[in-house]
Design an enzyme around this catalytic site. Structure first.
Site, short mmCIF file in Angstrom:
data_model
loop_
_atom_site.label_atom_id
_atom_site.label_comp_id
_atom_site.label_asym_id
_atom_site.label_seq_id
_atom_site.Cartn_x
_atom_site.Cartn_y
_atom_site.Cartn_z
N CYS A 160 0.81 -1.23 0.00
CA CYS A 160 0.00 0.00 0.00
C CYS A 160 0.84 1.27 0.00
O CYS A 160 0.56 2.21 -0.74
CB CYS A 160 -1.00 0.00 1.15
N HIS A 194 -2.70 1.16 7.21
CA HIS A 194 -2.96 1.04 5.78
C HIS A 194 -3.19 2.43 5.23
O HIS A 194 -3.74 3.30 5.92
CB HIS A 194 -4.19 0.16 5.56
N HIS A 224 -6.38 2.18 -3.44
CA HIS A 224 -5.41 1.54 -2.56
C HIS A 224 -5.08 0.15 -3.07
O HIS A 224 -5.56 -0.27 -4.12
CB HIS A 224 -5.96 1.47 -1.12
#
Length: 161
Positions: free
Chosen positions: A71, A122, A134
């Site tokens: 990510c 994240h 993402h």
């Protein structure tokens, strides 16, 4: 015949219990569904171009290529390509960039952060209209919704770079 009905009832009840979820803490989701300004639309379009190149590339921890990416590497590349801004490599360091902004002030191009477990973070890029770009561990590079129960429950902060 009676046993089949009882088994069917048990299966139905088990399914209902398994599909239920705890209520999501209230967040003003409607504040994020405003029409995009011309500038925000241009920003979203720039990130959508990045998305078209990376769509479906699988997640790979510490990956940085089309063979697999994580990510923070993806956000680093996306921001560089779409906004010509440099970000650090890790989610931890990215979460310290720019300024923290209120949930209802989020605009296309802002970074969105989540706490997915005690020590795991994240990051994605907000696209406007409750959507963010993402890398999913299961689906690779995708667009997801902030009001998805999972992501809504893990939301941490927005940052403007």
């Amino acid at each position: 015949m009676k046993i089949k009905r009882i088994l069917a009832l048990i299966v139905t009840l088990t399914t209902l219990v398994a599909c239920s979820s705890t209520p999501i803490p209230y967040r003003d989701m409607n504040a994020l569904s405003k029409p995009l300004s011309k500038s925000e639309q241009m920003t979203t379009n720039a990130y959508m171009t990045v998305y078209k190149h990376w769509q479906g590339v699988p997640y790979h921890f510490r990956g940085t290529s089309f063979q697999g990416i994580d990510c923070s590497a993806f956000v680093q590349i996306a921001v560089q390509d779409a906004a010509q801004k440099t970000l650090p490599r890790t989610t931890k360091n990215q979460s310290k960039q720019g300024v923290k902004i209120a949930y209802k002030q989020a605009m296309s191009g802002d970074l969105v952060f989540f706490k997915t477990s005690l020590n795991v973070r994240h990051v994605g890029v907000y696209l406007g209209n409750k959507q963010f770009l993402h890398v999913s561990t299961s689906k690779g590079v995708i667009i997801s919704r902030l009001d998805n129960p999972y992501w809504a429950s893990k939301f941490w902060q927005f940052r403007r770079i």
